[in-house]
Scaffold this motif. Structure first.
Motif, PDB file in Angstrom:
ATOM      1  N   LEU A 133       0.823  -1.203   0.000  1.00 44.36           N
ATOM      2  CA  LEU A 133       0.000   0.000   0.000  1.00 44.36           C
ATOM      3  C   LEU A 133       0.855   1.250   0.000  1.00 44.36           C
ATOM      4  O   LEU A 133       1.718   1.430   0.867  1.00 44.36           O
ATOM      5  N   ALA A 134       0.620   2.142  -0.950  1.00 41.75           N
ATOM      6  CA  ALA A 134       1.418   3.370  -1.073  1.00 41.75           C
ATOM      7  C   ALA A 134       0.613   4.591  -0.619  1.00 41.75           C
ATOM      8  O   ALA A 134      -0.605   4.659  -0.801  1.00 41.75           O
ATOM      9  N   SER A 135       1.315   5.545  -0.043  1.00 41.13           N
ATOM     10  CA  SER A 135       0.671   6.820   0.285  1.00 41.13           C
ATOM     11  C   SER A 135       0.447   7.599  -1.007  1.00 41.13           C
ATOM     12  O   SER A 135       1.216   7.475  -1.972  1.00 41.13           O
ATOM     13  N   LYS A 136      -0.594   8.391  -1.040  1.00 35.45           N
ATOM     14  CA  LYS A 136      -0.839   9.216  -2.223  1.00 35.45           C
ATOM     15  C   LYS A 136       0.257  10.260  -2.401  1.00 35.45           C
ATOM     16  O   LYS A 136       0.598  10.641  -3.522  1.00 35.45           O
ATOM     17  N   ALA A 137       0.849  10.699  -1.282  1.00 35.76           N
ATOM     18  CA  ALA A 137       1.928  11.685  -1.356  1.00 35.76           C
ATOM     19  C   ALA A 137       3.161  11.127  -2.063  1.00 35.76           C
ATOM     20  O   ALA A 137       3.941  11.886  -2.647  1.00 35.76           O
ATOM     21  N   SER A 138       3.323   9.795  -2.037  1.00 35.85           N
ATOM     22  CA  SER A 138       4.498   9.188  -2.675  1.00 35.85           C
ATOM     23  C   SER A 138       4.415   9.229  -4.192  1.00 35.85           C
ATOM     24  O   SER A 138       5.433   9.136  -4.883  1.00 35.85           O
ATOM     25  N   GLY A 139       3.198   9.340  -4.728  1.00 41.55           N
ATOM     26  CA  GLY A 139       3.005   9.327  -6.171  1.00 41.55           C
ATOM     27  C   GLY A 139       3.088   7.950  -6.790  1.00 41.55           C
ATOM     28  O   GLY A 139       2.974   7.807  -8.008  1.00 41.55           O
ATOM     29  N   THR A 150      10.841   3.884   0.085  1.00 45.42           N
ATOM     30  CA  THR A 150      11.017   3.192   1.359  1.00 45.42           C
ATOM     31  C   THR A 150       9.747   2.436   1.706  1.00 45.42           C
ATOM     32  O   THR A 150       8.647   3.002   1.662  1.00 45.42           O
ATOM     33  N   ILE A 151       9.908   1.156   2.049  1.00 54.75           N
ATOM     34  CA  ILE A 151       8.770   0.283   2.354  1.00 54.75           C
ATOM     35  C   ILE A 151       8.850  -0.129   3.824  1.00 54.75           C
ATOM     36  O   ILE A 151       9.866  -0.668   4.274  1.00 54.75           O
ATOM     37  N   ALA A 152       7.776   0.094   4.565  1.00 57.59           N
ATOM     38  CA  ALA A 152       7.713  -0.289   5.972  1.00 57.59           C
ATOM     39  C   ALA A 152       7.055  -1.646   6.131  1.00 57.59           C
ATOM     40  O   ALA A 152       6.008  -1.920   5.528  1.00 57.59           O
ATOM     41  N   SER A 153       7.664  -2.499   6.928  1.00 53.62           N
ATOM     42  CA  SER A 153       7.044  -3.746   7.356  1.00 53.62           C
ATOM     43  C   SER A 153       7.507  -4.027   8.779  1.00 53.62           C
ATOM     44  O   SER A 153       8.307  -3.272   9.343  1.00 53.62           O
ATOM     45  N   TYR A 154       6.983  -5.104   9.375  1.00 52.05           N
ATOM     46  CA  TYR A 154       7.147  -5.278  10.815  1.00 52.05           C
ATOM     47  C   TYR A 154       8.275  -6.208  11.236  1.00 52.05           C
ATOM     48  O   TYR A 154       8.481  -6.435  12.427  1.00 52.05           O
ATOM     49  N   ASP A 155       9.016  -6.756  10.289  1.00 50.83           N
ATOM     50  CA  ASP A 155      10.128  -7.639  10.641  1.00 50.83           C
ATOM     51  C   ASP A 155      11.078  -7.696   9.462  1.00 50.83           C
ATOM     52  O   ASP A 155      10.670  -7.512   8.315  1.00 50.83           O
ATOM     53  N   LEU A 188       2.453  -0.205  14.021  1.00 54.08           N
ATOM     54  CA  LEU A 188       2.780   1.142  13.558  1.00 54.08           C
ATOM     55  C   LEU A 188       3.176   1.198  12.087  1.00 54.08           C
ATOM     56  O   LEU A 188       3.709   2.219  11.625  1.00 54.08           O
ATOM     57  N   VAL A 189       2.898   0.127  11.346  1.00 56.24           N
ATOM     58  CA  VAL A 189       3.254   0.111   9.926  1.00 56.24           C
ATOM     59  C   VAL A 189       2.525   1.228   9.186  1.00 56.24           C
ATOM     60  O   VAL A 189       3.123   1.979   8.408  1.00 56.24           O
ATOM     61  N   GLY A 190       1.226   1.363   9.419  1.00 58.69           N
ATOM     62  CA  GLY A 190       0.462   2.425   8.764  1.00 58.69           C
ATOM     63  C   GLY A 190       0.879   3.809   9.226  1.00 58.69           C
ATOM     64  O   GLY A 190       0.959   4.744   8.416  1.00 58.69           O
ATOM     65  N   GLU A 191       1.151   3.945  10.522  1.00 62.81           N
ATOM     66  CA  GLU A 191       1.569   5.237  11.067  1.00 62.81           C
ATOM     67  C   GLU A 191       2.883   5.701  10.436  1.00 62.81           C
ATOM     68  O   GLU A 191       3.083   6.896  10.206  1.00 62.81           O
ATOM     69  N   ALA A 192       3.785   4.753  10.162  1.00 65.88           N
ATOM     70  CA  ALA A 192       5.069   5.125   9.552  1.00 65.88           C
ATOM     71  C   ALA A 192       4.856   5.759   8.187  1.00 65.88           C
ATOM     72  O   ALA A 192       5.550   6.718   7.812  1.00 65.88           O
ATOM     73  N   VAL A 193       3.892   5.250   7.438  1.00 66.42           N
ATOM     74  CA  VAL A 193       3.587   5.828   6.128  1.00 66.42           C
ATOM     75  C   VAL A 193       2.884   7.164   6.292  1.00 66.42           C
ATOM     76  O   VAL A 193       3.190   8.141   5.583  1.00 66.42           O
ATOM     77  N   LYS A 194       1.969   7.235   7.227  1.00 67.77           N
ATOM     78  CA  LYS A 194       1.258   8.499   7.475  1.00 67.77           C
ATOM     79  C   LYS A 194       2.242   9.625   7.829  1.00 67.77           C
ATOM     80  O   LYS A 194       2.109  10.765   7.358  1.00 67.77           O
ATOM     81  N   ARG A 195       3.234   9.308   8.673  1.00 72.61           N
ATOM     82  CA  ARG A 195       4.198  10.327   9.107  1.00 72.61           C
ATOM     83  C   ARG A 195       5.210  10.687   8.032  1.00 72.61           C
ATOM     84  O   ARG A 195       5.946  11.668   8.166  1.00 72.61           O
ATOM     85  N   GLY A 196       5.279   9.895   6.974  1.00 70.99           N
ATOM     86  CA  GLY A 196       6.257  10.140   5.938  1.00 70.99           C
ATOM     87  C   GLY A 196       7.592   9.468   6.185  1.00 70.99           C
ATOM     88  O   GLY A 196       8.559   9.694   5.450  1.00 70.99           O
ATOM     89  N   ASP A 197       7.655   8.599   7.207  1.00 67.08           N
ATOM     90  CA  ASP A 197       8.881   7.840   7.468  1.00 67.08           C
ATOM     91  C   ASP A 197       9.084   6.752   6.424  1.00 67.08           C
ATOM     92  O   ASP A 197      10.190   6.217   6.285  1.00 67.08           O
ATOM     93  N   ALA A 198       8.018   6.387   5.744  1.00 69.88           N
ATOM     94  CA  ALA A 198       8.061   5.411   4.659  1.00 69.88           C
ATOM     95  C   ALA A 198       7.044   5.822   3.609  1.00 69.88           C
ATOM     96  O   ALA A 198       6.091   6.558   3.902  1.00 69.88           O
ATOM     97  N   ASP A 199       7.261   5.378   2.397  1.00 71.21           N
ATOM     98  CA  ASP A 199       6.335   5.689   1.302  1.00 71.21           C
ATOM     99  C   ASP A 199       5.254   4.626   1.136  1.00 71.21           C
ATOM    100  O   ASP A 199       4.150   4.902   0.652  1.00 71.21           O
ATOM    101  N   GLU A 212      -5.202   0.637   4.991  1.00 69.16           N
ATOM    102  CA  GLU A 212      -5.563   1.128   3.653  1.00 69.16           C
ATOM    103  C   GLU A 212      -6.721   2.106   3.750  1.00 69.16           C
ATOM    104  O   GLU A 212      -6.708   3.179   3.121  1.00 69.16           O
ATOM    105  N   LYS A 213      -7.730   1.746   4.549  1.00 66.50           N
ATOM    106  CA  LYS A 213      -8.897   2.612   4.696  1.00 66.50           C
ATOM    107  C   LYS A 213      -8.593   3.817   5.581  1.00 66.50           C
ATOM    108  O   LYS A 213      -8.948   4.953   5.250  1.00 66.50           O
ATOM    109  N   LYS A 214      -7.919   3.575   6.698  1.00 61.08           N
ATOM    110  CA  LYS A 214      -7.676   4.637   7.678  1.00 61.08           C
ATOM    111  C   LYS A 214      -6.815   5.766   7.122  1.00 61.08           C
ATOM    112  O   LYS A 214      -7.087   6.952   7.371  1.00 61.08           O
ATOM    113  N   PHE A 215      -5.794   5.405   6.347  1.00 63.48           N
ATOM    114  CA  PHE A 215      -4.846   6.398   5.861  1.00 63.48           C
ATOM    115  C   PHE A 215      -5.003   6.697   4.368  1.00 63.48           C
ATOM    116  O   PHE A 215      -4.155   7.358   3.782  1.00 63.48           O
TER     117      PHE A 215
END
Length: 343
Positions: A133-139, A150-155, A188-199, A212-215
């Motif tokens: 799932l990509a943020s819209k800001a990432s394009g 940058t891709i965030a995952s939990y392990d 915090l995977v979704g939060e990392a994308v929301k904050r811009g720490d990951a795309d 996906e829905k929340k952010f």
């Protein structure tokens, strides 16, 4: 993935099979299973301790099956054992004798099996349940656009990371050097994308659906379509000693597993209601759970030779991203780590 609906709003079996391209596989599994399995027999029901991850949406049919008597119908006394939320804890549950059988992602099973872990895989449960799932800001709107992001995952070896490394590699990208992988806490995977720490976020359902829905993220890949079209995601495995002593019980367990997944594929509303009442997943409504569960490919449950073929395909994928050893022969390996309950 959009699905056509049958009367009453339920996802129809025919629609799911057409949409995933696994009609032949699912049908053959059901026909062969019905030919080989005997009806439930009289006498004390064999005890089977089944390891599962209770909060994982894709494992919910197992709990539903126990609660609604699908396993008891086949003269089995199934006790669910909560093994934790990772493939490592699943392996530990079987290795320490806390469970006899476990449900897990193929990607979690194969490395320990390559190293000699005494378990045989015997039936599949469903198709994929992971999203990129990509943020819209990432394009980013497709896999090609992932390069340099940058891709965030939990392990460091999370199943979504490994799964989407395969997706990237098959798209011609270097899954290690063309992207940056960032490990963050599971919640915090979704939060990392929301904050811009990951795309981009790589996660499992139902958490992937939630973020996906929340952010307001954009799904650019999943493990149901694209390179995973027709692939099996989760399978059941039995430890060696239990298999040797209880092969007939495992046949019946496999049959019950097929039946319960076929049923909930056509009745995601019933499964969602049970899931909500019994497990109370935080932040998800009945309608959202019904949508998540209705989107799963729950008719993809190979057994016998089709399961061997699925393990071979996944083994080839894991060699591609250097999870399995270069010397491993995918076909021979798949034959070694599975048991054909139809034989």
């Amino acid at each position: 993935m959009p699905q056509s609906k049958s009367a009453g709003g339920r996802v129809s079996r025919r629609t799911l099979l057409k949409a995933t391209g696994v009609a032949g596989l699912a049908a053959s599994a059901g026909v062969l299973a019905n030919q080989i399995y005997s009806p439930a027999v009289a006498g004390p029901a064999p005890k089977v301790r089944l390891a599962w991850t209770e909060v994982a949406a894709c494992h919910s049919p197992l709990g539903f099956g126990v609660a609604k008597g699908f396993y008891a119908k086949h003269d089995l006394d199934v006790e669910l054992f909560y093994q934790g939320a990772s493939g490592q804890t699943l392996i530990q549950a079987l290795a320490t004798g806390k469970a006899d059988v476990g449900a897990g992602l193929i990607g979690d099973w194969l490395k320990p099996l390559e190293q000699g872990f005494d378990v045989k895989l015997f039936v599949g449960s469903h198709g994929g349940c992971q999203r990129l799932l990509a943020s819209k800001a990432s394009g980013v709107t497709d896999i090609a656009g992932v390069k340099g992001k940058t891709i965030a995952s939990y392990d460091v070896v999370s199943p979504p990371k490994v799964a989407f490394q395969v997706t990237l590699a098959k798209a011609g990208l270097d899954p290690e050097n063309d992207v940056t992988w960032k490990v963050v806490p599971f919640d915090l995977v979704g939060e990392a994308v929301k904050r811009g720490d990951a795309d981009i976020a790589a996660h499992l359902d139902p958490w992937a659906y939630s973020i996906e829905k929340k952010f307001d993220l954009v799904k650019i890949a999943d493990t149901q379509t694209g390179v995973y079209e027709g692939h099996t995601c989760c399978v059941l495995g039995a430890n060696g000693p239990f298999l040797k002593a209880n092969k007939d019980a495992l046949r019946r367990l496999a049959q019950a597993n097929i039946e319960v997944h076929d049923y909930v594929a056509d009745h995601p509303d019933e499964l969602a209601k049970w899931y909500l009442d019994a497990l109370k997943p935080a932040g998800l409504t009945l309608a959202e759970l019904t949508e998540i569960l209705g989107s799963f490919v729950l008719h993809n449950h190979p057994i016998g030779p089709p399961l061997v073929d699925q393990i071979r395909k996944t083994s080839e994928d894991l060699k591609l991203v250097k999870v399995l050893d270069p010397s491993t022969d995918p076909k021979a390996f798949a034959e070694r780590v599975t048991v054909n309950l139809l034989a």
